[in-house]
Design a protein around this motif. Structure first.
Motif, short mmCIF file in Angstrom:
data_model
loop_
_atom_site.label_atom_id
_atom_site.label_comp_id
_atom_site.label_asym_id
_atom_site.label_seq_id
_atom_site.Cartn_x
_atom_site.Cartn_y
_atom_site.Cartn_z
N ILE A 204 31.63 33.16 44.15
CA ILE A 204 32.13 34.53 44.29
C ILE A 204 31.08 35.45 44.92
CG2 ILE A 204 33.78 34.26 42.40
CD1 ILE A 204 31.96 35.93 40.66
N ASP A 205 29.82 35.01 44.95
CA ASP A 205 28.77 35.81 45.59
C ASP A 205 28.96 35.89 47.10
OD1 ASP A 205 27.49 36.42 43.23
OD2 ASP A 205 26.35 34.54 43.25
N TYR A 206 29.82 35.05 47.65
CA TYR A 206 30.05 35.11 49.09
C TYR A 206 31.05 36.21 49.48
CZ TYR A 206 27.38 30.85 49.63
OH TYR A 206 26.35 29.94 49.61
N TYR A 207 31.64 36.84 48.50
CA TYR A 207 32.59 37.92 48.81
C TYR A 207 31.82 39.17 49.26
CZ TYR A 207 36.15 41.48 48.26
OH TYR A 207 37.01 42.52 48.49
N ARG A 208 32.28 39.77 50.38
CA ARG A 208 31.55 40.92 50.93
C ARG A 208 32.38 42.20 50.94
NH1 ARG A 208 29.43 37.50 56.03
NH2 ARG A 208 31.66 37.27 56.21
N GLY A 209 33.58 42.14 50.40
CA GLY A 209 34.46 43.31 50.46
C GLY A 209 34.28 44.25 49.28
N ASN A 210 35.18 45.24 49.20
CA ASN A 210 35.08 46.22 48.11
C ASN A 210 36.35 46.25 47.26
OD1 ASN A 210 36.78 47.33 49.91
ND2 ASN A 210 35.68 49.26 50.19
#
Ligand code: NAD
Length: 241
Positions: A204-210
């Motif tokens: 989940i650390d690869y998620y870059r959104g908000n």
């Protein structure tokens, strides 16, 4: 915010997204009657000779196959379980073109049973089984009807579930695809997972959104990171969308 307000907010976020990824765990299937590991009535709370994590480890599978399969057949396979509202809503969101992938730590095949097409099974599936010697495929019924340790009817080799046991590595192709999906997602919904099993939880650390939404019955170490935390049953929450 009340639970209803949170569900309204979730609905807004979903409607404003077209590249949603769902990341889930055993809590997604508890409403289908399959116990998870860490809930109060999960498998850890039941008493066995060994902790479940020890039994479903590679070492245990090698050294004590009879006991492994006794536990595995009784506790890890649920042939009659049916998808619940969470599985069904995720399949519907995929059909509407909103959701691009389900990434699951589960091994029960319920997302596919609900109709989801793109399912990345990080830990494999109880529905697939292979002879360790000649690689002949066997379905789940073969395992269930075997007595003791299942053996291949062609060569006599041991039949191993296509499940990633503790101490075993994850499939790199699936991991890489999960990283790609999460890093490209405009919304990440995480649900029904304690987020303590690595390397899966690290994805989940690869998620870059908000738009990071966490739906879980109990607190996780990632609650502070989420844009919306919904403390509730995932079938009820997603089913209400
Ligand atoms: P876990 O047991 O560690 O955590 C489950 C989490 O889900 C808990 O935090 C719990 O509070 C929450 N939860 C339970 N029911 C819920 C519900 N209805 N709605 C919302 N939240 C709910 O599970 P994990 O994080 O997936 O890690 C355990 C490992 O065990 C995984 O690798 C998984 O493969 C395996 N496992 C799989 C199954 C399955 O395939 N159904 C079942 C048991 C264990």
């Amino acid at each position: 915010m009340t639970l209803e307000q949170k569900i309204d907010r979730l609905r807004e976020l979903v409607e404003g997204s077209d590249n949603i990824v769902f990341f889930g765990g055993a809590g997604v299937s508890t409403e289908s009657g399959i116990p998870d590991f860490r809930s109060q009535d999960g498998l850890y709370a039941q008493k066995y000779k060994y902790p479940p994590e020890t039994i479903v480890s590679h070492t245990f599978y090698r050294q004590r196959p009879e006991e492994f399969f006794e536990f595995y057949k009784e506790k890890m396979i649920a042939p009659d379980a049916q998808p619940n509202a969470a599985h069904l809503k995720l399949a519907e969101l995929e059909q509407r073109g909103k959701l691009k992938a389900v990434i699951t730590q589960n091994i029960d095949g319920l997302h596919q049973k609900a109709g989801s097409k793109k399912v990345l099974e990080l830990h494999g599936s109880v529905l697939r089984n292979y002879c360790e010697k000649c690689h002949t495929f066997y379905d789940v019924n073969y395992i269930l009807k075997s007595e003791g340790v299942p053996v291949c009817e062609k060569c006599g080799g041991r039949v191993k579930p296509d499940v990633v046991l503790y101490e075993e590595g994850l499939d790199m192709g699936i991991l890489n695809e999960a990283v790609r999906c999460i890093s490209e997602a405009d919304m990440l919904i995480i649900g029904g997972t304690s987020l303590v099993v690595y390397p899966a939880a690290g994805l989940i650390d690869y998620y870059r959104g908000n738009k990071l939404v966490l739906i879980n019955k109990s607190a996780t170490s990632r609650d502070a990171q989420a844009d919306l935390v919904i403390d509730g049953k995932i079938g009820e929450v997603l089913g209400a969308l």
